[in-house]
Design a protein around this motif. Structure first.
Motif, PDB file in Angstrom:
ATOM      1  N   ASN A   1       0.825  -1.281  -0.067  1.00 34.67           N
ATOM      2  CA  ASN A   1       0.281  -0.138   0.020  1.00 34.67           C
ATOM      3  C   ASN A   1       0.852   1.255   0.121  1.00 34.67           C
ATOM      4  O   ASN A   1       0.451   2.206   0.570  1.00 34.67           O
ATOM      5  CB  ASN A   1      -0.793  -0.024   1.193  1.00 34.67           C
ATOM      6  N   GLY A   2       1.955   1.329  -0.564  1.00 32.96           N
ATOM      7  CA  GLY A   2       2.875   2.508  -0.727  1.00 32.96           C
ATOM      8  C   GLY A   2       3.378   2.978   0.636  1.00 32.96           C
ATOM      9  O   GLY A   2       4.015   4.195   0.555  1.00 32.96           O
TER      10      GLY A   2
ATOM     11  N   THR B   1       4.289   7.196   0.500  1.00 37.09           N
ATOM     12  CA  THR B   1       2.927   7.476   1.354  1.00 37.09           C
ATOM     13  C   THR B   1       2.923   7.012   2.695  1.00 37.09           C
ATOM     14  O   THR B   1       3.217   5.770   2.905  1.00 37.09           O
ATOM     15  CB  THR B   1       1.861   6.953   0.546  1.00 37.09           C
ATOM     16  N   GLY B   2       2.288   7.713   3.719  1.00 40.44           N
ATOM     17  CA  GLY B   2       2.575   7.447   5.146  1.00 40.44           C
ATOM     18  C   GLY B   2       3.993   7.324   5.755  1.00 40.44           C
ATOM     19  O   GLY B   2       3.954   7.242   7.059  1.00 40.44           O
TER      20      GLY B   2
ATOM     21  N   THR C   1       5.493  -9.156   0.627  1.00 41.89           N
ATOM     22  CA  THR C   1       5.175  -7.691   1.194  1.00 41.89           C
ATOM     23  C   THR C   1       5.393  -7.372   2.719  1.00 41.89           C
ATOM     24  O   THR C   1       5.366  -8.629   3.240  1.00 41.89           O
ATOM     25  CB  THR C   1       3.837  -7.288   0.613  1.00 41.89           C
ATOM     26  N   PHE C   2       5.675  -6.312   3.015  1.00 45.33           N
ATOM     27  CA  PHE C   2       5.373  -5.712   4.402  1.00 45.33           C
ATOM     28  C   PHE C   2       4.668  -4.706   4.724  1.00 45.33           C
ATOM     29  O   PHE C   2       4.507  -3.755   3.522  1.00 45.33           O
ATOM     30  CB  PHE C   2       6.776  -5.565   4.757  1.00 45.33           C
TER      31      PHE C   2
END
Length: 138
Positions: free
Chosen positions: A72-73, A80-81, A100-101
Motif C-alpha cells: 500500500n505504498g 505515502t505514510g 510484502t511488508f
C-alpha cells in the motif's frame, strides 16, 4: 539476564542486550530452526520506521531472503505514510508468502525482531523466535 537458547527469549516484551557469545549461540540455533521451515513472517517493533525497515533489510540480507516490497505504498524511505510512521513507535510485519511488508504506527510496544517459521508439511517445525535485538543481523 543470561540467554542460552531461543526459548529464553520467549515471552519477553523487549529484546535483551546480548553478548557476542550469546549472539553466536542464538544465530546457530536460529539457522537450524529456520532450515526446517518453508517460509517466514517477520515482525519488527521499533522506535521509528527507518529502524524497522533497516532491521528487515539486514535480516533479509543475512538470511539470503528476497527483499519484501512495501504494501500500500507505505515506504518509510519517502513514500505515502512515511511522515506518520516516522512520528513514533512502529510495527512492521513482513510476509514471504505474499512478498510484502506493512508498517503501522503503534504505541506501547517493546523493541525487537520476531521471526515466525511456517511449514505446512511439518507443523512441528513451526514456531516464533524472539524478540531478538534490532541489530541482531546488522
Amino acid at each position: 539476564m543470561a540467554v542460552a537458547a531461543l526459548v529464553d527469549l520467549r515471552g519477553l516484551r523487549t529484546a535483551p542486550s546480548l553478548t557476542e557469545a550469546e549472539r553466536q549461540v542464538l544465530r546457530q540455533e536460529l539457522q537450524e530452526r529456520l532450515a526446517a521451515c518453508d517460509w517466514f513472517t517477520v515482525g519488527v517493533m521499533a522506535p521509528w520506521a527507518a529502524a524497522a525497515t533497516a532491521t528487515l533489510r539486514h535480516c533479509e540480507a543475512a538470511l539470503d531472503w528476497s527483499p519484501l516490497a512495501p504494501l500500500n505504498g507505505h515506504d518509510p524511505q519517502g513514500g505515502t505514510g512515511a511522515a506518520a510512521a516516522e512520528a513514533g513507535p512502529v510495527f512492521l510485519k513482513g510476509n514471504q508468502n505474499t512478498g510484502t511488508f506493512s508498517l503501522r504506527q503503534e504505541n506501547g510496544l517493546g523493541e525487537g525482531l520476531l521471526i515466525s517459521g511456517h511449514s505446512p508439511a511439518d507443523p512441528e517445525a513451526e514456531d516464533t523466535w524472539g524478540p531478538l535485538p534490532l541489530d541482531f543481523f546488522g
